[in-house]
Scaffold this motif. Sequence first.
Motif, short mmCIF file in Angstrom:
data_model
loop_
_atom_site.label_atom_id
_atom_site.label_comp_id
_atom_site.label_asym_id
_atom_site.label_seq_id
_atom_site.Cartn_x
_atom_site.Cartn_y
_atom_site.Cartn_z
N GLU A 215 94.23 22.16 -46.84
CA GLU A 215 94.28 23.32 -46.10
C GLU A 215 93.95 23.06 -44.69
O GLU A 215 94.59 23.34 -43.80
CB GLU A 215 93.25 24.43 -46.65
N ASP B 152 97.31 28.36 -35.81
CA ASP B 152 96.39 29.02 -36.82
C ASP B 152 94.96 28.99 -36.43
O ASP B 152 94.27 29.86 -36.87
CB ASP B 152 96.45 27.99 -37.84
N LYS C 274 93.51 30.89 -39.65
CA LYS C 274 94.81 31.34 -40.48
C LYS C 274 95.03 30.14 -41.49
O LYS C 274 95.27 28.99 -41.04
CB LYS C 274 96.18 31.54 -39.85
N THR D 131 96.24 28.59 -45.02
CA THR D 131 97.63 28.48 -46.04
C THR D 131 96.87 27.77 -47.35
O THR D 131 96.43 26.50 -47.19
CB THR D 131 98.69 28.00 -45.71
N THR E 135 98.00 32.94 -48.06
CA THR E 135 97.43 32.92 -46.82
C THR E 135 96.10 33.65 -46.85
O THR E 135 95.95 34.81 -47.39
CB THR E 135 98.43 33.70 -45.58
#
Length: 267
Positions: free
Chosen positions: A118, A126, A138, A140, A146
């Motif tokens: 991550e 992000d 942010k 993933t 998400t």
Amino acid sequence: MNFTGIQNPEEFRVVTRAHIIAWRDDLLDRSLSSMSIRHRLSALSSLFEYLCEKNTVTHNPVKGVKRPAVESYEGKTPAIGDHQARELLDAPNDNSLKSKRDRAILATLLYHALRRDELCRLKVKDFKQERRGVPHLKVTGKGGKTRYIPLHPAANGLIHDYLDAAGHGHEENEALFRSVSNNRDKYSQQPITPDGIYKLVQRYSIKLGFRIGAHSLRATAATNALDHQADIAKVQEWLGHANIATTRIYDHRKTRPEDSPTFKVTY
């Protein structure tokens, strides 16, 4: 497929419960851990469930096959103490680009409990998310899911310091954390790799007198949050776990020696 001699997908129809049991026993004979065998059986069961759903096979032969008991539902990844976490954050102690990057990486792991993959997937954009006026990361996670995690002020400042030194803060779609081959390399475009993260954490921890991998920082963050009365359901979302039982594995509070009934006994 190798174990059963299957050559093409249509032959999955001939797999029986006896094949599954024989495969499980073969895995046991190969001294795989109980958890690894459970994971493999679970993956195979998921495949057969999918094939059933597509009306390709008539049943799931993995159903009902006894799976080996796990040794313990307590996490095996060690969580470090608060004083060790503080020492680790201070370990990259010079003013080089590499040290600034490493401080930012360690803070991101310790304050947000990210997996190595991550962290490596983070883009500059992000890091610049905002929700209700609060800076967020942010992230993933597994399966492309998400989640948005509030950005800790300490990590926020260290990431800004790193980006100011590296000079790629305007490259929104490029990797946030990049490889640094030497202290003068400010223009590397390559994202740091999961193996690079592992070696980074291990190197600094060994210098401090203990040896851990990056996953220990995830366990440490989860334990620390739970120690300070964070709701376990919120911690589950924070970690990106599908099942709260997985989150409980990271709860190391019950393993603290000072909380043992031993020290409650008085004569």
